[in-house]
Design a protein around this motif. Sequence first.
Motif, PDB file in Angstrom:
ATOM      1  N   UNK A  51      54.292  71.278  28.524  1.00 50.98           N
ATOM      2  CA  UNK A  51      54.868  71.185  27.195  1.00 50.98           C
ATOM      3  C   UNK A  51      56.012  72.161  27.000  1.00 50.98           C
ATOM      4  N   UNK A  52      55.835  73.398  27.492  1.00 45.40           N
ATOM      5  CA  UNK A  52      56.900  74.399  27.379  1.00 45.40           C
ATOM      6  C   UNK A  52      58.124  74.006  28.194  1.00 45.40           C
ATOM      7  N   UNK A  53      57.886  73.406  29.371  1.00 46.96           N
ATOM      8  CA  UNK A  53      58.979  73.066  30.283  1.00 46.96           C
ATOM      9  C   UNK A  53      59.616  71.720  29.966  1.00 46.96           C
ATOM     10  N   UNK A 102      55.547  78.158  37.008  1.00 45.88           N
ATOM     11  CA  UNK A 102      56.391  77.922  35.830  1.00 45.88           C
ATOM     12  C   UNK A 102      57.845  78.310  36.106  1.00 45.88           C
ATOM     13  N   UNK A 103      58.043  79.343  36.895  1.00 43.90           N
ATOM     14  CA  UNK A 103      59.410  79.707  37.269  1.00 43.90           C
ATOM     15  C   UNK A 103      60.029  78.624  38.160  1.00 43.90           C
ATOM     16  N   UNK A 104      59.235  78.117  39.114  1.00 44.88           N
ATOM     17  CA  UNK A 104      59.730  77.060  40.002  1.00 44.88           C
ATOM     18  C   UNK A 104      60.066  75.796  39.229  1.00 44.88           C
ATOM     19  N   UNK A 105      59.354  75.558  38.133  1.00 41.28           N
ATOM     20  CA  UNK A 105      59.558  74.347  37.337  1.00 41.28           C
ATOM     21  C   UNK A 105      60.958  74.282  36.734  1.00 41.28           C
ATOM     22  N   UNK A 106      61.663  75.410  36.726  1.00 42.16           N
ATOM     23  CA  UNK A 106      63.017  75.441  36.170  1.00 42.16           C
ATOM     24  C   UNK A 106      64.072  74.933  37.149  1.00 42.16           C
ATOM     25  N   UNK A 107      63.687  74.741  38.409  1.00 42.80           N
ATOM     26  CA  UNK A 107      64.653  74.279  39.405  1.00 42.80           C
ATOM     27  C   UNK A 107      65.063  72.835  39.103  1.00 42.80           C
ATOM     28  N   UNK A 108      66.332  72.498  39.322  1.00 34.81           N
ATOM     29  CA  UNK A 108      66.845  71.176  38.923  1.00 34.81           C
ATOM     30  C   UNK A 108      66.109  69.978  39.513  1.00 34.81           C
ATOM     31  N   UNK A 109      65.620  70.095  40.742  1.00 32.40           N
ATOM     32  CA  UNK A 109      64.993  68.936  41.365  1.00 32.40           C
ATOM     33  C   UNK A 109      63.483  68.871  41.151  1.00 32.40           C
ATOM     34  N   UNK A 110      62.958  69.766  40.340  1.00 30.36           N
ATOM     35  CA  UNK A 110      61.543  69.693  39.946  1.00 30.36           C
ATOM     36  C   UNK A 110      61.448  68.788  38.725  1.00 30.36           C
ATOM     37  N   UNK A 111      60.682  67.696  38.853  1.00 36.04           N
ATOM     38  CA  UNK A 111      60.641  66.673  37.813  1.00 36.04           C
ATOM     39  C   UNK A 111      59.282  66.518  37.140  1.00 36.04           C
ATOM     40  N   UNK A 112      58.297  67.328  37.537  1.00 35.36           N
ATOM     41  CA  UNK A 112      56.972  67.221  36.916  1.00 35.36           C
ATOM     42  C   UNK A 112      56.138  68.452  37.250  1.00 35.36           C
ATOM     43  N   UNK A 113      55.074  68.632  36.472  1.00 37.87           N
ATOM     44  CA  UNK A 113      54.024  69.595  36.803  1.00 37.87           C
ATOM     45  C   UNK A 113      52.909  68.795  37.459  1.00 37.87           C
ATOM     46  N   UNK A 114      52.586  69.169  38.700  1.00 36.53           N
ATOM     47  CA  UNK A 114      51.570  68.400  39.392  1.00 36.53           C
ATOM     48  C   UNK A 114      51.511  68.753  40.873  1.00 36.53           C
ATOM     49  N   UNK A 115      50.466  68.613  41.432  1.00 34.22           N
ATOM     50  CA  UNK A 115      49.386  67.735  41.020  1.00 34.22           C
ATOM     51  C   UNK A 115      48.307  68.578  40.363  1.00 34.22           C
ATOM     52  N   UNK A 116      47.917  68.212  39.157  1.00 33.63           N
ATOM     53  CA  UNK A 116      46.945  68.975  38.385  1.00 33.63           C
ATOM     54  C   UNK A 116      45.814  68.053  37.955  1.00 33.63           C
ATOM     55  N   UNK A 117      44.738  68.637  37.416  1.00 30.62           N
ATOM     56  CA  UNK A 117      43.668  67.788  36.901  1.00 30.62           C
ATOM     57  C   UNK A 117      42.283  68.312  37.216  1.00 30.62           C
ATOM     58  N   UNK A 118      41.363  67.365  37.441  1.00 29.46           N
ATOM     59  CA  UNK A 118      39.962  67.687  37.662  1.00 29.46           C
ATOM     60  C   UNK A 118      39.424  66.914  38.863  1.00 29.46           C
ATOM     61  N   UNK A 119      38.570  67.573  39.643  1.00 26.11           N
ATOM     62  CA  UNK A 119      37.921  66.928  40.775  1.00 26.11           C
ATOM     63  C   UNK A 119      36.467  67.378  40.814  1.00 26.11           C
ATOM     64  N   UNK A 120      35.578  66.491  40.397  1.00 28.95           N
ATOM     65  CA  UNK A 120      34.154  66.823  40.346  1.00 28.95           C
ATOM     66  C   UNK A 120      33.396  66.289  41.564  1.00 28.95           C
ATOM     67  N   UNK A 121      34.094  65.671  42.493  1.00 32.27           N
ATOM     68  CA  UNK A 121      33.424  65.061  43.650  1.00 32.27           C
ATOM     69  C   UNK A 121      32.662  66.110  44.454  1.00 32.27           C
ATOM     70  N   UNK A 122      33.341  67.225  44.757  1.00 35.01           N
ATOM     71  CA  UNK A 122      32.702  68.311  45.497  1.00 35.01           C
ATOM     72  C   UNK A 122      32.181  69.400  44.575  1.00 35.01           C
ATOM     73  N   UNK A 123      32.756  69.505  43.408  1.00 33.61           N
ATOM     74  CA  UNK A 123      32.423  70.602  42.493  1.00 33.61           C
ATOM     75  C   UNK A 123      31.289  70.189  41.556  1.00 33.61           C
ATOM     76  N   UNK A 145      57.312  74.455  49.266  1.00 31.85           N
ATOM     77  CA  UNK A 145      57.712  73.528  50.323  1.00 31.85           C
ATOM     78  C   UNK A 145      58.273  72.239  49.720  1.00 31.85           C
ATOM     79  N   UNK A 146      57.630  71.750  48.672  1.00 39.64           N
ATOM     80  CA  UNK A 146      58.107  70.529  48.022  1.00 39.64           C
ATOM     81  C   UNK A 146      59.540  70.698  47.531  1.00 39.64           C
ATOM     82  N   UNK A 147      59.817  71.850  46.947  1.00 40.75           N
ATOM     83  CA  UNK A 147      61.178  72.120  46.469  1.00 40.75           C
ATOM     84  C   UNK A 147      62.154  72.172  47.640  1.00 40.75           C
ATOM     85  N   UNK A 148      61.738  72.767  48.746  1.00 33.17           N
ATOM     86  CA  UNK A 148      62.647  72.870  49.900  1.00 33.17           C
ATOM     87  C   UNK A 148      63.035  71.494  50.420  1.00 33.17           C
ATOM     88  N   UNK A 149      62.080  70.542  50.458  1.00 31.15           N
ATOM     89  CA  UNK A 149      62.408  69.184  50.915  1.00 31.15           C
ATOM     90  C   UNK A 149      63.341  68.510  49.909  1.00 31.15           C
TER      91      UNK A 149
END
Length: 261
Positions: free
Chosen positions: A127-129, A85-106, A47-51
């Motif tokens: 790093x690869x992209x 990773x395939x989507x990351x090759x699209x021209x308007x994709x500028x980052x990998x995200x949102x990624x990380x850790x969330x321990x609030x509920x976990x 969806x992000x790519x479509x916008x």
Amino acid sequence: MLQVFDTHAHYDDGRFDEDRDTLLASMPENGVQLILNPGCNPETSRKAISYAEHYSFVYAAVGYHPENIEGVSDEQIADGLKEIEEMAKRPKVKAIGEIGLDYYWCKDPGERRRQQEVFRAQMRMAGRCGLPVIIHDREAHLDSLTIVEQYPKVRSVFHCYSGSAEFAKQLLALGCMISFTGVITFKNSKKAREAIEVIPMERLMIETDAPYMAPEPYRGKRNSSLYVHRMAETIAEIKGITPEEAARVTLENGKRFFGID
């Protein structure tokens, strides 16, 4: 009118279903020059790519949010990461995200390790992209820092920053950018303001994290990029500069970080 870059907004959220197109179309005339819409799983990344492909001023990030791996099988996550990773090759994709850790509920140690594994997989992907990463860090500061340290060539922004001034200094030493939401406009935002005081302007970015956390005086309403100017104004107040300067610098910081001309 301030010219601003909302570096993190979720227009895939259902709260925008009734007026998404009208709202996004109104952004340039309201001073919002750029928007970065991150994904939280394969579906929202699509969806992000479509916008981004529909609006010239919108860009996308693609990724697996730590909360979105809960209840998903390892096989599904592996397939999802391949698609991301395939989507990351699209021209308007500028980052990998949102990624990380969330321990609030976990709270389960095994699930936390699973979050860490998916986080590391996406750091390697970035790093690869050759793309930067947008990091979600909720009550997981030490583990987030440890993982970021392991990938020194991957540029990172800690979005919706919630840490202390001291933790901010540690992130700055690693070369990270730090981004703030409408929380900095709240009366009880002492910790965030202390962090902003120690962060150089060239390492700051601003965001709404829409539709969440609308700033004052809109607190409690659905958030949108129309309110991102409030973060520039608040940073200006804390730093003792003009709102125009805060908007200009954070706009340029965002363009440089995401590689937007």
